[in-house]
Design an enzyme around this catalytic site. Structure first.
Site, PDB file in Angstrom:
ATOM      1  CB  CYS A   1     -17.254  73.172 -16.857  1.00 21.00           C
ATOM      2  SG  CYS A   1     -16.651  74.797 -16.955  1.00 21.00           S
TER       3      CYS A   1
ATOM      4  CG  HIS B   1     -21.405  74.967 -15.437  1.00 19.53           C
ATOM      5  ND1 HIS B   1     -20.847  73.656 -14.681  1.00 19.53           N
ATOM      6  CD2 HIS B   1     -20.621  75.735 -15.661  1.00 19.53           C
ATOM      7  CE1 HIS B   1     -19.641  74.347 -14.488  1.00 19.53           C
ATOM      8  NE2 HIS B   1     -19.423  75.474 -15.315  1.00 19.53           N
TER       9      HIS B   1
ATOM     10  CD  GLU C   1     -23.688  71.810 -13.493  1.00 17.72           C
ATOM     11  OE1 GLU C   1     -23.727  71.414 -14.625  1.00 17.72           O
ATOM     12  OE2 GLU C   1     -22.484  72.288 -12.913  1.00 17.72           O
TER      13      GLU C   1
END
Lengths: 251, 198
Positions: free
Chosen positions: B79, B180, B182
């Site tokens: 990001c 993202h 994650e």
């Protein structure tokens, strides 16, 4: 083009999911970590925890739950209920939440939105509005939908976004629990007034209601509780239905 | 050992938790000296470009990171972490990015901004980050600005949000993703696993 998000909402009190959740016909006793993992496996695009106990102790327990869930579930996590200060926000974000949702506290002190957005970014500040119809407009309620703040819900949404709220979670008090469909007028009015995503909540009872919320209500996401928890339908069924209706969803 | 640069950018814990879940040893790097012992480095990111540049400079990470890439060692930007690889951003005119990938970052001008949500990417077939992933995998995005590299061949995945924008960039051993991983469920974990074990 973003997918329409399906977001299960788990009501938590003192560390347990209220009323439990039914999976494959069996009601789970309500361990939030297990339930979040199951919804994650079932295709949830995001998971929301609402601390309905909202006491100091209940929130401390929820913080531990968020910490545990964020080690096992890798989709966005939103936490609301009892968040009154920027310090409360920081606490829950540090534990592993990606977003915090505020309702009454922001009505009492709108500067909370400004400070939260400044310190943590708009992307993690969700303003939750409990709206009830008053003639041709809607008022924003606080105290879990019990107290009329007197504020026009649409004007409040606009102010909140100007202050830094990055999403609006819009719950219709009138439609909630009726299973007769969303308040589409309310969704449209708020959606047209703000440039941020609107999450629809309250009133869904059958699959057709979801397509209506997206198409007619212009909702960006759907927050669901009892329909999922009671096993009436699954996230996969909802997504399959929406896909057939040519609504974009994440597989 | 995977090192995650701590420049006060918020979500590094989520990135750490994802690597731990995958069984990949990872630690947070509080200072450039901690880079010793790391074999790959992640620059995570949530926040504003200018503030992030200031923090990278104040904590002394700038030169060690550019040296790291110049030596051909693996670097992943997530990001804002990826946006920092470029020279500049419309978000904060003035502060200089790391300059690892020539170009800037521009603001979305159509649609709801920020983009918050799941979007589908189209990845270059030969990009190892996406090995084993579905052809049009879904990832979770939260951003108002997008990378605009001078050299279009740096773009290894795109997504559509009113316009087509870079979802992933690569230049040498530096690779960046706008989304993202994650927070992108199975697809995101698979991508982190690909990178962490490559």
């Amino acid at each position: 083009m973003n997918a329409i998000r399906i977001i299960p909402c788990l009501d938590v009190d003192a560390g347990r999911v209220v009323k439990g959740v039914k999976f494959a016909g069996i009601r789970d006793a309500g361990d939030p970590v297990t339930l979040a993992e199951r919804y994650n496996a079932g295709g949830a695009d995001e998971i929301t925890f609402l601390d309905i106990g909202a006491t100091h102790r209940s929130r401390a327990i929820l913080r531990d739950i968020v910490e545990a869930v964020s080690r096992r579930v890798f989709v966005p996590l939103t936490v609301g209920g009892g968040i009154r200060t920027a310090g409360d926000m920081q606490d829950i974000l540090r534990a592993g939440a990606d977003k915090v949702s505020v309702c009454s506290a922001a009505l009492c002190d709108p500067a909370l939105l400004t400070e939260g957005a400044r310190r943590f970014g708009s992307q993690c500040i969700v303003l939750s509005i409990d709206a009830k119809r008053h003639g041709d407009s809607w008022h924003a309620y606080k105290g879990g939908g019990r107290t009329d703040s007197g504020r026009d819900a649409v004007a409040w949404a606009v102010e909140a976004v100007e202050r830094g709220a990055g999403e609006i979670l819009l719950n219709s008090i009138d439609a909630d629990g009726t299973q007769a469909g969303y308040d589409l007028d309310l969704l449209r009015r708020v959606g047209a007034a703000v440039p941020v995503p609107v999450i629809a909540s309250g009133g869904a009872g059958k699959l057709e209601h979801f397509a209506a919320a997206v198409r007619d209500g212009k909702a960006d996401a759907l927050l669901l509780a009892s329909l999922l928890h009671d096993g009436v339908m699954t996230i996969r069924q909802i997504k399959e239905y929406l896909r057939n209706e040519e609504v974009t969803v994440r597989c | 050992m995977i090192g995650i640069v701590d420049y006060d950018a918020g979500n590094l814990r989520s990135v750490l938790k994802a690597f731990e879940y995958l069984g990949l040893p990872a630690k947070v790097l509080a200072a450039p000296a901690d880079m010793q012992g790391a074999s790959r480095i992640v620059v995570p990111g949530v926040g504003a470009f200018g503030a992030a540049v200031d923090k990278l400079d104040a904590s002394g990470f700038r030169a060690p990171l550019t040296d790291w890439v110049a030596a051909g060692r693996p670097l992943l930007g997530i990001c804002l972490g990826m946006q920092l690889f470029l020279d500049s951003s419309e978000e904060t005119p003035g502060p200089r990015g790391l300059g690892i990938i020539p170009g800037g970052n521009r603001k979305f001008t159509a649609g709801k901004v920020p983009q918050i949500g799941w979007n589908r990417i189209a990845a270059a077939a030969d990009e190892p980050l996406f090995t084993g992933l579905p052809a049009a995998a879904w990832f979770y995005f939260v951003h108002s600005y997008y990378a605009a590299p001078d050299d279009p061949s740096a773009v290894v995945a795109t997504a559509d949000y009113g316009i087509s924008f870079p979802a992933a960039l690569r230049r040498g051993s530096a690779v960046g993703v706008q989304f993202h991983p994650e927070k992108s469920g199975e697809a995101g974990l698979a991508l982190l696993n690909n990178w962490g074990r490559s």
